[in-house]
Design a protein around this motif. Structure first.
Motif, short mmCIF file in Angstrom:
data_model
loop_
_atom_site.label_atom_id
_atom_site.label_comp_id
_atom_site.label_asym_id
_atom_site.label_seq_id
_atom_site.Cartn_x
_atom_site.Cartn_y
_atom_site.Cartn_z
N PHE A 1 -23.03 -6.04 12.39
CA PHE A 1 -24.26 -6.08 11.60
C PHE A 1 -23.88 -5.91 10.14
CE2 PHE A 1 -28.56 -4.23 10.51
CZ PHE A 1 -29.26 -5.41 10.74
N PRO A 2 -23.66 -7.02 9.41
CA PRO A 2 -23.05 -6.94 8.08
C PRO A 2 -23.81 -6.10 7.08
CG PRO A 2 -23.98 -9.13 8.50
CD PRO A 2 -24.02 -8.40 9.79
N ASP A 3 -25.14 -6.06 7.17
CA ASP A 3 -25.91 -5.28 6.20
C ASP A 3 -25.51 -3.81 6.25
OD1 ASP A 3 -27.18 -7.51 5.39
OD2 ASP A 3 -29.02 -7.17 6.53
N HIS A 4 -25.24 -3.32 7.46
CA HIS A 4 -24.90 -1.92 7.60
C HIS A 4 -23.42 -1.65 7.31
CE1 HIS A 4 -28.78 -1.86 9.73
NE2 HIS A 4 -28.84 -0.60 9.33
N GLN A 5 -22.59 -2.70 7.41
CA GLN A 5 -21.20 -2.52 7.03
C GLN A 5 -21.07 -2.28 5.53
OE1 GLN A 5 -18.90 -2.25 9.34
NE2 GLN A 5 -20.39 -2.71 10.95
N LYS A 6 -22.09 -2.72 4.76
CA LYS A 6 -22.05 -2.59 3.31
C LYS A 6 -22.91 -1.44 2.80
CE LYS A 6 -21.36 -7.59 2.86
NZ LYS A 6 -21.93 -8.86 2.34
N VAL A 7 -23.34 -0.60 3.71
CA VAL A 7 -24.17 0.54 3.31
C VAL A 7 -23.42 1.44 2.35
CG1 VAL A 7 -25.20 2.67 4.16
CG2 VAL A 7 -25.69 0.52 5.31
N LEU A 8 -22.14 1.66 2.63
CA LEU A 8 -21.33 2.52 1.77
C LEU A 8 -20.37 1.68 0.95
CD1 LEU A 8 -20.30 5.49 4.08
CD2 LEU A 8 -22.20 5.35 2.50
N GLU A 9 -20.28 1.98 -0.31
CA GLU A 9 -19.28 1.35 -1.17
C GLU A 9 -18.12 2.33 -1.30
OE1 GLU A 9 -21.06 0.26 -4.83
OE2 GLU A 9 -22.59 -1.02 -3.91
N LEU A 10 -17.23 2.28 -0.32
CA LEU A 10 -16.10 3.20 -0.28
C LEU A 10 -14.81 2.41 -0.46
CD1 LEU A 10 -15.59 6.23 0.18
CD2 LEU A 10 -15.20 5.73 2.58
N PRO A 11 -14.27 2.38 -1.66
CA PRO A 11 -13.06 1.58 -1.90
C PRO A 11 -11.87 2.09 -1.12
CG PRO A 11 -13.52 3.02 -3.77
CD PRO A 11 -14.70 3.14 -2.85
N GLU A 12 -11.00 1.17 -0.78
CA GLU A 12 -9.79 1.53 -0.04
C GLU A 12 -8.86 2.36 -0.92
OE1 GLU A 12 -7.54 -1.34 2.71
OE2 GLU A 12 -6.29 -1.31 0.91
N VAL A 13 -8.31 3.41 -0.34
CA VAL A 13 -7.38 4.29 -1.04
C VAL A 13 -6.10 4.40 -0.21
CG1 VAL A 13 -6.95 6.62 -1.88
CG2 VAL A 13 -9.21 5.59 -2.16
N LYS A 14 -4.97 4.33 -0.87
CA LYS A 14 -3.69 4.47 -0.18
C LYS A 14 -3.01 5.76 -0.60
CE LYS A 14 -2.81 -0.43 0.67
NZ LYS A 14 -1.81 -1.53 0.60
N PHE A 15 -2.03 6.17 0.21
CA PHE A 15 -1.28 7.38 -0.10
C PHE A 15 0.18 7.17 0.27
CE2 PHE A 15 -1.67 7.87 4.39
CZ PHE A 15 -0.62 8.70 4.78
N VAL A 16 1.02 8.02 -0.30
CA VAL A 16 2.43 8.07 0.09
C VAL A 16 2.80 9.53 0.32
CG1 VAL A 16 3.17 5.98 -1.11
CG2 VAL A 16 3.15 8.16 -2.33
N GLU A 17 3.75 9.74 1.21
CA GLU A 17 4.34 11.06 1.35
C GLU A 17 5.53 11.14 0.40
OE1 GLU A 17 5.37 11.97 5.36
OE2 GLU A 17 3.46 11.25 6.16
N VAL A 18 5.69 12.30 -0.22
CA VAL A 18 6.75 12.48 -1.21
C VAL A 18 7.55 13.73 -0.86
CG1 VAL A 18 7.30 12.69 -3.66
CG2 VAL A 18 5.23 11.47 -2.95
N LEU A 19 8.86 13.61 -0.93
CA LEU A 19 9.75 14.77 -0.90
C LEU A 19 10.43 14.84 -2.26
CD1 LEU A 19 11.46 14.71 2.62
CD2 LEU A 19 9.34 15.80 1.92
N LEU A 20 10.53 16.04 -2.81
CA LEU A 20 11.02 16.22 -4.18
C LEU A 20 11.94 17.43 -4.25
CD1 LEU A 20 10.86 15.81 -7.33
CD2 LEU A 20 8.82 17.27 -7.25
N GLU A 21 13.06 17.25 -4.95
CA GLU A 21 13.99 18.35 -5.17
C GLU A 21 14.52 18.28 -6.60
OE1 GLU A 21 18.17 20.24 -3.34
OE2 GLU A 21 17.28 18.45 -2.44
N PHE A 22 14.56 19.43 -7.27
CA PHE A 22 15.19 19.54 -8.58
C PHE A 22 16.61 20.03 -8.38
CE2 PHE A 22 10.63 20.45 -9.79
CZ PHE A 22 10.41 19.19 -10.34
N LEU A 23 17.59 19.29 -8.94
CA LEU A 23 18.99 19.54 -8.60
C LEU A 23 19.74 20.35 -9.65
CD1 LEU A 23 19.73 15.97 -7.22
CD2 LEU A 23 19.19 18.03 -5.92
N GLU A 24 19.71 19.91 -10.89
CA GLU A 24 20.46 20.63 -11.92
C GLU A 24 19.97 20.25 -13.32
OE1 GLU A 24 24.62 19.41 -12.27
OE2 GLU A 24 24.20 17.81 -10.81
#
Length: 861
Positions: free
Chosen positions: A313-336
Motif C-alpha cells: 500500500f504505497p501511500d502508507h509506505q510514504k507516511v514517514l520520511e525517514l532517510p536511510e542512515v549507514k554506520f561503521v564499526e571503528v576500532l581505534l588505538e593511539f600508539l606513540e
C-alpha cells in the motif's frame, strides 16, 4: 611500516594458495546459513543419521566418482552429508589420515557442488538411488529416525574413527561469529585473505626459529583458514610447500578465561604480528562477538503456513520520511607521540570525537597512548561513515588545588572517514598525524601522533524512534505546527527520531469517547497526521484484532501460544512479539548477572519468521515504558510504530505505566540553548576539550548519547533531558522516572529507589558527584556508588545503567573510579585490552557489555 616490516609483509603476500578464497568463503557462508536453518543437524537423531549416511553413502560415492566420473556433471552433495563432511575436513590431518586408510587417497571436493549451489540434483539423486535403495537422497531432517544408528554405524565396512559428534558440537557456534553482513563483502574478505597469508607467515617463521607458539586467529582470518581447509588436496599441497607438513587446525580449546591457552596464545600472536608487520592485529568486525543468543523455539517455522502475500500500500509506505542512515564499526588505538616540547612532564593522553553531529557517536572520549603506558587499549564505537574524526593530544598535571586547571592542550588533528572508506580502501589505516599546535603550546617543532584505525564496510543502521506526549509549541520549537482544529492535542503522541526531528503524530480515536462529545466515529482507529498536515487512518479495530495499513497487516492477541508470545502480526511477513529482550537484543552474559529479571517486562522483541529465518530474526525492540522502538528492518518501521502506539494504549488501560516521557522532557538541545544564553556563556566547553565541567558519556542499550545531554541513562531507551549547559546534571535517569532537567549547579535527579540522585547538591564543575546511592543509581535497581568527585576525581559511578553493580570510589584522570555495573545501558566502558579472540576483556564494551573487572584502567569521561 619500517622497511624490514614491509619486506616481511611482502613475503607473506607472496605465499601461493591454489584456491580463490574470496569466492569460496562466500560459498561457505551461504552453506553455513543453510545449516543454521536446519538446526536438527546440530544434535540429536538427525545428526546421528547424517553421520551414518556420510560414512555409508557419501564417502563411498565420492570415492567411486573420483576414480571414474559417474556423471557428466559434478556431484551435488546432500545437505546433511555436506555438513558432516564440512566438520570432518576442518581437522585436515585427521581427514587426510582417514581418507588414506579407508580409500587410499584424499577425497577432494573437486567436481563436487555444494547442496546450496547445485541447481540440478536429479542426476546425482538418480545415481544415489541406484546404489542405496533403502536410503533416500533427500533426508527429512525433522522426521529423522530415532532408532539407534550406532549399531548400524558399527557394522559398516569403512567408517571413520573420528568423533564427528564432538566435531559438529565444536563447529556449530562458528556461524554466529561470522554471520554479520560485512563478513560477506568482497573488500572485507580480500583483506581477510591478505591477513591469512600473514598468519601463515608467522607460523612459518616460528617453525624456522623452532619457536613453539599457539597462534590464534581473529575471526576474519579463521573464516579464510576454514575455507582453505575445505579444499583438502589444495590445502595439503599448499601447506606442504610452505611448511613441509599439513598444518593442524586445533579447535579443541574454547576456554577464553584470562591466562588460559586461548588467551595467552592470542596475546602472543598479537605481539608477534605487530612486531613482524608493524600494523595492528585487531580488526573491526573480526573480534569475538560473545556467545550466540538463546533460541526462541526448537521447532522451525514452516513456510507453507505463511499467510499469502499482499499488495503493498504505497501511500502508507510514504507516511514517514525517514532517510536511510549507514554506520561503521571503528576500532581505534593511539600508539606513540614524537617531538614533545622540551621539559614536558605531564601525563599524556588523547581524546577523540566527531567534528559534526552524528546519530551514533556525538561524544568526546579519552584514551591512553600505548608508548606512554605499555598497555594496549583499543576504543570500540559506531558512527556514521561521514565527516571527520577529531584527535586532540592533551597533557595532564596533577594538582591538589581543585579549581586550578590541570589540562594542557598540545595540539589537534583530524581524519576524514571517507578517505578510509572509498576505493581503494583497505578498511585499515595506520599513520603519523601532524598535530596542529594550540595557542598555549610554544613548541617550535611540529608534534606527531601515530594512530591506528580499522573500519567495517558501511551498513544500513538500526534506527531508534521515540514516542512522546504532546506539549505546548514555542516559537523556537523544532516541532512543526499542528494542523487542524478539531483534534484533541493532549491525546497526540509525537514520533521523533534520534535528532529530535518529528516524523508523524498519532492519535487513538475511541468511539465511546467521541460519542460522549457528540461526534460520530464508526470504530476505534489510529490516525496519523503527517508533516504536511495530511490525516490518514493507519489502523482500525476489527472484530477481535487490529487491521493495519488498509488491511495489509493484522494484529492478533495469542492467549495460548506454546512459544510464549502474546501478540502476532501477520501480513507480508509473520512477526511474533516476545516479552523481554531476545535474540540480537539479548543481554550479554555479564549483564545478566547484574540486571534484574523484572526489567525485562518493559521490553518486547519483534521477531520475524520466514523460510529464510525459520528460527526467527529480531527486527525491532519495543520499550513499552518509555515509548521507544529500535528498528532494524525498514519494512517494519511504519507497522512497528503503529503497534507500539496500540500496545501502549492497551497496556496503559491494564494499569501499565506506559509512555512515562513527555515531549517537554525530550526537548531538543537547540531549543534550550536558544532560551538560556546566559547559561551557555557560563559553561566552558572549548575546542581542546579542557572543560571546567567534566563531560559524561551515557550509554543507552548500545546507543551513545550526545555528551551535551546528561539525561537518558537507565533502562529506558533515552529518557530525561539535559543540555550542554547542564552536563553536570544527569537528569531523567532510571527507566525514565528519574526526575526532570537539572541546571549546572545541581546534578541530582538520577534514578529511583532509596538513595538516588547523581552527585547530590554539588554536581557543578568542581564536584561532578558520584552516580547513585544504595538502591537508586542511574537506570534501575542498585549500584552502591556515590561520593562526590572533583574535576580530578570523577567519583564513584555506582550502578549507572541497568540493575546496579558496585562501583564507588574516587577516580583520577587515569582511573575513572569504580565505574561498576555492566547491566542495562550502564557501565562507562568504551575500551578493551585487545585480547579479542580469547578473553572476556576483548569483548566490545561500547554498550556497557563488559563486566567491571574487564575494564582497563583508563580515563572515560
Amino acid at each position: 611500516m619500517e622497511k624490514e616490516q614491509e619486506l616481511e609483509w611482502t613475503k607473506a603476500q607472496n605465499i601461493a594458495i591454489g584456491v580463490d578464497l574470496v569466492a569460496a568463503a562466500k560459498q561457505q557462508l551461504q552453506f553455513l546459513a543453510a545449516v543454521d536453518r536446519n538446526r536438527h543437524l546440530y544434535e540429536g537423531p538427525a545428526l546421528v543419521r547424517a553421520i551414518y549416511r556420510y560414512n555409508a553413502c557419501w564417502l563411498p560415492l565420492l570415492a567411486k566418482h573420483s576414480e571414474s566420473q559417474l556423471s557428466e556433471g559434478p556431484l551435488v552433495v546432500p545437505l546433511d552429508c555436506e555438513w558432516i563432511w564440512h566438520c570432518h575436513r576442518l581437522n585436515p590431518v585427521q581427514y587426510k589420515t582417514d581418507c588414506e586408510e579407508l580409500y587410499g587417497k584424499i577425497l577432494d571436493n573437486s567436481n563436487v557442488v555444494s547442496s546450496v549451489q547445485g541447481s540440478c540434483k536429479s542426476k546425482t539423486e538418480e545415481i544415489w538411488n541406484s546404489l542405496y535403495q533403502d536410503e533416500p537422497y533427500n533426508l527429512n531432517l525433522q522426521n529423522a529416525l530415532s532408532e539407534d544408528m550406532s549399531e548400524r554405524i558399527s557394522r559398516l565396512d569403512k567408517c571413520t574413527k573420528y568423533d564427528l559428534v564432538s566435531a559438529v558440537k565444536r563447529q556449530s557456534p562458528f556461524f554466529y561469529q561470522v554471520s554479520a553482513p560485512h563478513m560477506n563483502h568482497d573488500l572485507f574478505l580480500e583483506g581477510a585473505v591478505s591477513r591469512y597469508k600473514g598468519f601463515l607467515h608467522l607460523i612459518k617463521s616460528n617453525k624456522e626459529k623452532s619457536i613453539r607458539r599457539f597462534c590464534v586467529p581473529t575471526y576474519d582470518i579463521d573464516l579464510i583458514w576454514h575455507t582453505h581447509q575445505l579444499h583438502p588436496v589444495s590445502y595439503c599441497k599448499d601447506l606442504h610447500e610452505l611448511l613441509g607438513k599439513v598444518l593442524e587446525h586445533d579447535d579443541m580449546d574454547a576456554d577464553r578465561t584470562k591466562g588460559k591457552k586461548l588467551d595467552t596464545g592470542f596475546s602472543g600472536t598479537t605481539k608477534q604480528w605487530e612486531d613482524t608487520f608493524g600494523n595492528r592485529y585487531w580488526r573491526a568486525g573480526a573480534m569475538y562477538r560473545g556467545s550466540a543468543p538463546s533460541p526462541l523455539t526448537t521447532t522451525p517455522y514452516q513456510s507453507n503456513i505463511m499467510s499469502k502475500d499482499v499488495v503493498a500500500f504505497p501511500d502508507h509506505q510514504k507516511v514517514l520520511e525517514l532517510p536511510e542512515v549507514k554506520f561503521v564499526e571503528v576500532l581505534l588505538e593511539f600508539l606513540e607521540v614524537r617531538n614533545l616540547p622540551e621539559g614536558h612532564k605531564g601525563i599524556l593522553f588523547a581524546s577523540f570525537s566527531k567534528t559534526q553531529q552524528d546519530i551514533f557517536f556525538n561524544a568526546k572520549r579519552r584514551l591512553s597512548i600505548f608508548s606512554e603506558y605499555g598497555e594496549k587499549q583499543v576504543a570500540s564505537f559506531q558512527c556514521e561513515p561521514t565527516g571527520e574524526l577529531l584527535f586532540e593530544l592533551m597533557s595532564y598535571s596533577p594538582s591538589y588545588l581543585p579549581m586550578k586547571r590541570a589540562y594542557k592542550p598540545l595540539g589537534s588533528s583530524s581524519f576524514s572517514l571517507q578517505d578510509c572508506l572509498l576505493p581503494p580502501s583497505k578498511l585499515y589505516v595506520e599513520k603519523w598525524l601532524e598535530m596542529v599546535p594550540s595557542s598555549s603550546n610554544g613548541n617550535l617543532k611540529p608534534i606527531y601522533m601515530r594512530v591506528a584505525m580499522s573500519f567495517t564496510v558501511p551498513a544500513i543502521a538500526q534506527r531508534t524512534l521515540h514516542m512522546v506526549r504532546s506539549r505546548p509549541v514555542s516559537k523556537s520549537s523544532c516541532f512543526f505546527p499542528f494542523h487542524g482544529n478539531n483534534q484533541d492535542a493532549k491525546s497526540l503522541k509525537h514520533v521523533i527520531d534520534e535528532t529530535g526531528r518529528e516524523l508523524i503524530r498519532l492519535q487513538m480515536r475511541d468511539p465511546e469517547k467521541e460519542k460522549a462529545k457528540g461526534n460520530s466515529v464508526p470504530r476505534k482507529e489510529v490516525v496519523g497526521i503527517t508533516k504536511s498536515g495530511k490525516i490518514c487512518t493507519l489502523a482500525e479495530f476489527v472484530g477481535t484484532g487490529w487491521s493495519l495499513m488498509n488491511s495489509n497487516w493484522s494484529l492478533h492477541r495469542e492467549k495460548n501460544s506454546k512459544d510464549g508470545y502474546p501478540f502476532l502480526l501477520k501480513g507480508k511477513k509473520m512477526v511474533k512479539f516476545f516479552p523481554g529482550r531476545k535474540l540480537d537484543y539479548e543481554l550479554k552474559d555479564c549483564e545478566k548477572h547484574t540486571t534484574e529479571d523484572k526489567t525485562e517486562q518493559d521490553f518486547m522483541t519483534l521477531v520475524e519468521f520466514s523460510a529464510k529465518d525459520p528460527y526467527g530474526k529480531a527486527v525491532a525492540l519495543l520499550h513499552l515504558k518509555s515509548g521507544c522502538i529500535k528498528i532494524k528492518e525498514e519494512s517494519i518501521t511504519v507497522p512497528g510504530i503503529i503497534l507500539a502506539f496500540i500496545l501502549s494504549d492497551k497496556l496503559k488501560k491494564e494499569k501499565y505505566n506506559g509512555f512515562s516521557v513527555n515531549a517537554t522532557e525530550m526537548g531538543s538541545v537547540e531549543e534550550e540553548i536558544d532560551e538560556n544564553p546566559e547559561e551557555v556563556e557560563g559553561t566552558n566547553l572549548n575546542s581542546s576539550g579542557a572543560s571546567e565541567v567534566a563531560l559524561k558519556i551515557e550509554v543507552v542499550e548500545g546507543d551513545v548519547l550526545m555528551s551535551q545531554k546528561g539525561g537518558g541513562c537507565g533502562g529506558a531507551c533515552g529518557s530525561g533531558c539535559g543540555t550542554a549547559t547542564r552536563s553536570a546534571g544527569s537528569a531523567g535517569c532510571g527507566s525514565g522516572c528519574g526526575g526532570g532537567c537539572r541546571n549546572r549547579e545541581k546534578s541530582s535527579g538520577c534514578g529511583s529507589g532509596c538513595g538516588g540522585g547523581c552527585g547530590g547538591e554539588l554536581g557543578n564543575s568542581v564536584k561532578s558527584g558520584g552516580c547513585g546511592g544504595c538502591g537508586g543509581g542511574c537506570g534501575g535497581s542498585g549500584g552502591c556508588g556515590g561520593g562526590c568527585g572533583t574535576i580530578l576525581k570523577s567519583g564513584g559511578c555506582g550502578g549507572c545503567g541497568g540493575s546496579g553493580g558496585c562501583g564507588g570510589g574516587c577516580g583520577t584522570i587515569l582511573k575513572s573510579g569504580g565505574c561498576g555495573g555492566c547491566g542495562g545501558s550502564g557501565g562507562c566502558g568504551i575500551l578493551f585490552k585487545g585480547n579479542g579472540y580469547g578473553a572476556k576483556s576483548a569483548q566490545e564494551i561500547t554498550s556497557g557489555n563488559s563486566c567491571a573487572e574487564d575494564l582497563p584502567k583508563a580515563v572515560v569521561v
